[in-house]
Design an enzyme around this catalytic site. Structure first.
Site, mmCIF file in Angstrom:
data_model
loop_
_atom_site.group_PDB
_atom_site.id
_atom_site.type_symbol
_atom_site.label_atom_id
_atom_site.label_comp_id
_atom_site.label_asym_id
_atom_site.label_seq_id
_atom_site.Cartn_x
_atom_site.Cartn_y
_atom_site.Cartn_z
ATOM 1 N N GLU A 65 -6.664 2.090 -3.251
ATOM 2 C CA GLU A 65 -5.236 2.054 -3.547
ATOM 3 C C GLU A 65 -4.742 0.604 -3.686
ATOM 4 O O GLU A 65 -3.720 0.337 -4.295
ATOM 5 C CB GLU A 65 -4.537 2.709 -2.353
ATOM 6 N N HIS B 154 -7.981 11.514 -2.130
ATOM 7 C CA HIS B 154 -7.575 10.187 -2.585
ATOM 8 C C HIS B 154 -7.324 10.273 -4.085
ATOM 9 O O HIS B 154 -8.146 10.831 -4.820
ATOM 10 C CB HIS B 154 -8.663 9.160 -2.282
ATOM 11 N N ARG C 205 -0.326 9.336 -0.688
ATOM 12 C CA ARG C 205 -1.487 9.854 -1.420
ATOM 13 C C ARG C 205 -1.361 11.304 -1.833
ATOM 14 O O ARG C 205 -1.784 11.681 -2.921
ATOM 15 C CB ARG C 205 -2.738 9.679 -0.570
ATOM 16 N N HIS D 172 -11.296 12.704 0.641
ATOM 17 C CA HIS D 172 -11.418 11.347 1.175
ATOM 18 C C HIS D 172 -11.390 11.268 2.698
ATOM 19 O O HIS D 172 -12.119 10.491 3.292
ATOM 20 C CB HIS D 172 -10.253 10.531 0.605
ATOM 21 N N PHE E 276 0.852 -1.187 0.000
ATOM 22 C CA PHE E 276 0.000 0.000 0.000
ATOM 23 C C PHE E 276 0.884 1.232 0.000
ATOM 24 O O PHE E 276 2.018 1.190 0.473
ATOM 25 C CB PHE E 276 -0.902 -0.005 1.244
ATOM 26 N N GLN F 263 -7.191 14.813 3.152
ATOM 27 C CA GLN F 263 -6.593 13.946 2.148
ATOM 28 C C GLN F 263 -7.490 13.835 0.925
ATOM 29 O O GLN F 263 -8.680 13.560 1.047
ATOM 30 C CB GLN F 263 -6.408 12.562 2.744
ATOM 31 N N ARG G 4 -2.311 11.076 5.943
ATOM 32 C CA ARG G 4 -2.463 9.711 6.450
ATOM 33 C C ARG G 4 -2.015 8.696 5.404
ATOM 34 O O ARG G 4 -2.308 8.854 4.225
ATOM 35 C CB ARG G 4 -3.932 9.451 6.789
ATOM 36 N N LEU H 79 -14.959 5.663 -4.645
ATOM 37 C CA LEU H 79 -13.552 5.307 -4.459
ATOM 38 C C LEU H 79 -13.138 4.035 -5.199
ATOM 39 O O LEU H 79 -13.851 3.042 -5.203
ATOM 40 C CB LEU H 79 -13.278 5.097 -2.966
HETATM 41 C C1 LIG Z 1 -14.694 4.769 0.494
HETATM 42 C C2 LIG Z 1 -13.706 4.700 1.605
HETATM 43 C C3 LIG Z 1 -12.751 3.692 1.634
HETATM 44 C C4 LIG Z 1 -11.815 3.627 2.674
HETATM 45 N N1 LIG Z 1 -10.902 2.617 2.689
HETATM 46 C C5 LIG Z 1 -10.037 2.516 3.743
HETATM 47 C C6 LIG Z 1 -9.138 1.419 3.848
HETATM 48 O O1 LIG Z 1 -9.124 0.513 3.023
HETATM 49 N N2 LIG Z 1 -8.304 1.372 4.910
HETATM 50 C C7 LIG Z 1 -8.309 2.331 5.873
HETATM 51 O O2 LIG Z 1 -7.530 2.232 6.823
HETATM 52 N N3 LIG Z 1 -9.161 3.387 5.798
HETATM 53 C C8 LIG Z 1 -10.028 3.482 4.766
HETATM 54 N N4 LIG Z 1 -10.899 4.543 4.707
HETATM 55 C C9 LIG Z 1 -10.994 5.454 5.857
HETATM 56 C C10 LIG Z 1 -11.752 4.767 6.971
HETATM 57 O O3 LIG Z 1 -12.658 3.841 6.444
HETATM 58 C C11 LIG Z 1 -12.520 5.760 7.842
HETATM 59 O O4 LIG Z 1 -11.644 6.755 8.276
HETATM 60 C C12 LIG Z 1 -13.089 5.041 9.051
HETATM 61 O O5 LIG Z 1 -13.850 3.928 8.661
HETATM 62 C C13 LIG Z 1 -13.922 5.948 9.941
HETATM 63 O O6 LIG Z 1 -14.434 5.156 10.978
HETATM 64 P P1 LIG Z 1 -15.151 5.783 12.220
HETATM 65 O O7 LIG Z 1 -15.498 4.651 13.131
HETATM 66 O O8 LIG Z 1 -14.327 6.882 12.764
HETATM 67 O O9 LIG Z 1 -16.460 6.443 11.620
HETATM 68 P P2 LIG Z 1 -17.606 5.878 10.623
HETATM 69 O O10 LIG Z 1 -17.381 4.495 10.198
HETATM 70 O O11 LIG Z 1 -17.781 6.917 9.593
HETATM 71 O O12 LIG Z 1 -18.877 5.854 11.568
HETATM 72 C C14 LIG Z 1 -19.443 7.036 12.082
HETATM 73 C C15 LIG Z 1 -20.630 6.643 12.949
HETATM 74 O O13 LIG Z 1 -21.114 7.778 13.628
HETATM 75 C C16 LIG Z 1 -22.512 7.840 13.531
HETATM 76 N N5 LIG Z 1 -22.892 9.241 13.686
HETATM 77 C C17 LIG Z 1 -22.362 10.323 13.062
HETATM 78 N N6 LIG Z 1 -22.961 11.434 13.497
HETATM 79 C C18 LIG Z 1 -23.875 11.048 14.424
HETATM 80 C C19 LIG Z 1 -24.813 11.729 15.220
HETATM 81 N N7 LIG Z 1 -24.961 13.049 15.184
HETATM 82 N N8 LIG Z 1 -25.604 11.002 16.047
HETATM 83 C C20 LIG Z 1 -25.511 9.658 16.106
HETATM 84 N N9 LIG Z 1 -24.637 8.963 15.369
HETATM 85 C C21 LIG Z 1 -23.832 9.661 14.536
HETATM 86 C C22 LIG Z 1 -22.831 7.229 12.189
HETATM 87 O O14 LIG Z 1 -24.168 6.780 12.143
HETATM 88 C C23 LIG Z 1 -21.817 6.081 12.176
HETATM 89 O O15 LIG Z 1 -22.336 4.997 12.895
HETATM 90 C C24 LIG Z 1 -11.836 4.610 3.683
HETATM 91 C C25 LIG Z 1 -12.796 5.621 3.660
HETATM 92 C C26 LIG Z 1 -13.708 5.674 2.626
HETATM 93 C C27 LIG Z 1 -14.702 6.815 2.624
#
Ligand SMILES: Cc1cc2nc3c(=O)[nH]c(=O)nc-3n(C[C@H](O)[C@H](O)[C@H](O)COP(=O)(O)OP(=O)(O)OC[C@H]3O[C@@H](n4cnc5c(N)ncnc54)[C@H](O)[C@@H]3O)c2cc1C
Length: 596
Positions: A256, A243, A287, A354, A120, A241, A399, A253
């Protein structure tokens, strides 16, 4: 005086993505009465969309070491990452991934049964020598597999879920201690207090401040907006970032991991242009480097298509069986969103917003830390944050791919552990909720219910997204940033006057979107104002007016800018705090110019 119904818990977790679920698991297994709130069903959180993998120096295919991973992460962060937190995360990675395996995560396998790992961007062996296989993957659906594994463990641990509940504001007492959140049930519009001994934010990112984004529609920075309104500053919000490979026109997306499996970026003449920008890592440079190279190719007229506005990601040279087996989701996305089968033709791609590197300032224990006005940084009692909403800061100015899923696991767990310790020491009964806190939230909801002749939510949101895209994108210009600040403050005035025509209660998504916009605009202001002030180039923040000299390589000005930004909502004030260059056990990774 309006009264609200109240529920009480030991801990309230806002967010059911990877970070929220990992933290909640820790809490529930320790016997804490834990509520998890989510706007969507937990397994629909944005983590489900993560494709490429989760990093850990398991060394299953070739030698690897956590210290090399740490080096890559510090370098990837352009030295803005805190080295104590980075060491903590990289050392914890192998165990975090093995634990996930034991939770039932269906990783792909090598022939010898060990977890499959792919290369990666920016992940190298032996302190930057050559790309290494460090991304542990379940095909191109790693986040999906991870989220389901964590959700199932939480069900087993009796975590209490409140699905389709939106937290509106956090509650603080006069001393600043956090007492829980005020939330709205989306189905009924009922507003309820969730009081807890401790509160953890895991609300994910805010990529929807930009016009073109890989992020889900729910990624509206609610945790950041709530924190900002409650007087918590936001850290390093200028660093976003882009992407390199969003599908041109759609933004969806393409992981990568495609380049990890051998994909190559080509310009209009078919040239593998990354060889000119990053002779060693080529298409697997970090990136920010790849995104800038792509935009440069397009700006200099070497873009593809009728509008010369994208480049091509080519995997036609790969064995079709590899594509079908390792990248099935990507093939599907490409066929659906670009109309191309990548087995036969290259995919049109452009850099797309991203990930936010900044967020709510925390230490590596997941405790939120803020300046006390006397030059110290102190813990906010009862408040924790983990995942993309938090800034630990392990990603600094940029990142590395696969380090986010790792961040969710490591800091979800450590925030959970800190919270447990705090709650166990908190013997006092639940205090009264200050009426002023309730009134503050209700005033916002009432304003929306009563507003007529206002601004359409869509119009205000579009104005914000277009401003961010044009004034604060991959490359940044002094005058554009200055105008951007003025424009975004104008948009803020629009947001204060939004109206919804439909005032009904049951599943009123218009109301939800208006409330989300209140959060997005806080993030947009924090970003634009922090970016305008930082007059250097570092990681993902690149300005045309930052000179490239021996003392400021690639425009990076360590003498003046090796520091974290803190943006305060009150008066849009900025202050700065030092980067922690001292790791926990190893020696400092010394500053040097970044090249791949
Ligand atoms: C398309 C894509 C592909 C990616 N691929 C990778 C990868 O391969 N490897 C990697 O390391 N990273 C990757 N990333 C980055 C990574 O996936 C994210 O940074 C990470 O999943 C975020 O996780 P989180 O638990 O912080 O939040 P999220 O998974 O975004 O969850 C947020 C949660 O908060 C809740 N929420 C938000 N606001 C409120 C509110 N006001 N009240 C109640 N609930 C709320 C939502 O309902 C959800 O449950 C990718 C990101 C994207 C967008």
């Amino acid at each position: 005086m309006a009264k609200l119904a109240k529920r009480t818990f030991d801990a309230v977790v806002v967010g059911a993505g990877g970070a929220g679920l990992r933290a909640a698991l820790q809490l529930s297994e320790a016997g804490l009465k834990t509520a998890v709130l989510s706007k969507v069903f937990p397994t629909r959180s944005h983590t489900v969309a993560a494709q490429g993998g989760v990093s850990a120096s398991l060394g299953n295919s070739e030698p690897d070491h956590w210290h090399w991973h740490m080096y890559d992460t510090v370098k990837g962060s352009d030295w803005l990452g805190d080295q104590d937190a980075i060491e903590f995360m990289c050392r914890a990675a192998p165990q975090a991934v093995i634990e996930l395996e034991h939770f039932g995560m269906p990783f792909d396998r090598n022939d010898d049964g060990t977890i499959y790992q792919r290369p990666f961007g920016g992940h190298m062996s032996n302190f930057g020598e050559k790309p290494v296989r460090r991304a542990c993957a379940a095909a191109d659906r790693t986040g999906h597999a991870m989220l389901h594994a964590l959700y199932q463990r939480n069900v087993r641990a009796n975590t209490q879920f409140f699905v389709e509940w939106m937290a509106l504001d956090m509650i603080r007492d006069a001393e600043g201690k956090v007492l829980g959140v005020i939330a709205m049930e989306m189905e009924t519009a009922e507003i309820v207090i969730f009081q807890a001994k401790a509160t953890l934010f895991a609300t994910g990112g805010a990529g929807r401040i930009y016009y073109s984004s890989t992020n889900a529609f729910i990624n509206t920075g609610d945790g950041l907006g709530m924190a900002a309104r409650a007087g918590i500053p936001l850290e390093d919000m200028e660093f976003w970032q882009f992407h390199p490979t969003g599908v041109a026109g759609a933004g969806v997306l393409i992981t990568e991991g495609v380049r990890g499996e051998g994909g190559i970026l080509r310009n209009a003449s078919g040239e593998r242009f990354m060889e000119r920008y990053a002779p060693v890592a080529k298409d697997l440079a970090s990136r920010d480097v790849v995104s800038r190279a792509m935009v440069t190719e397009i700006n200099e007229g070497r873009g593809c298509g009728a509008g010369k506005d994208h480049v091509l990601l080519d995997i036609t040279h790969l064995d079709p069986e590899v594509i079908k087996h390792r990248l099935p989701g990507i093939r599907e996305i490409s066929i659906k969103f670009a109309g191309v089968d990548p087995i036969k033709a290259p995919i049109p791609v452009v850099p797309t917003c991203h990930y936010q590197m900044g967020g709510i300032p925390t230490n590596y224990h997941g405790e939120v830390v803020v300046p006390d006005g006397a030059g110290n940084h102190v813990v906010v009692p009862g408040f924790y944050a983990a995942g993309e909403v938090a800034c630990a800061s392990v990603h600094g100015a940029n990142r590395l791919g696969t380090n986010s899923l790792l961040d969710l696991l490591v800091f979800g767990k450590s925030a959970g552990d800190s919270l447990i310790k705090y709650v166990k020491g908190e013997v006092r009964s639940m205090p009264e909720i200050p009426q002023s806190e309730i009134d503050r939230t209700l005033a916002r909801v009432d304003r929306l219910n009563n507003q007529t002749n206002g601004v359409e939510v869509n119009d205000a949101r579009l104005a914000m997204q277009r401003t961010m895209q044009a004034h604060c994108g991959v490359f940044r210009f002094k005058d554009m940033l200055k105008q951007g600040v003025e424009k975004i403050l104008e948009v803020e005035k629009m947001v204060q006057k939004t109206q919804i025509k439909d005032k009904s209660k049951v599943f009123n998504t218009a109301r939800i979107e208006a409330l989300e916009l209140d959060n997005l605009i806080e993030v947009a202001k924090a970003t634009m104002i922090s970016a305008e002030a930082r007059t250097e180039s570092r990681g993902a923040h690149v300005r045309d007016d930052a000179p490239d000299t021996p003392a400021t390589p690639n425009g990076r000005d360590d003498a003046n800018w090796l520091k974290h930004t803190l943006w305060h909502r009150e008066g849009n004030k900025l202050e700065y705090k030092p980067v922690n260059l001292t790791p926990l056990t190893v020696e400092t990774i010394e500053l040097k110019a970044r090249s791949y």
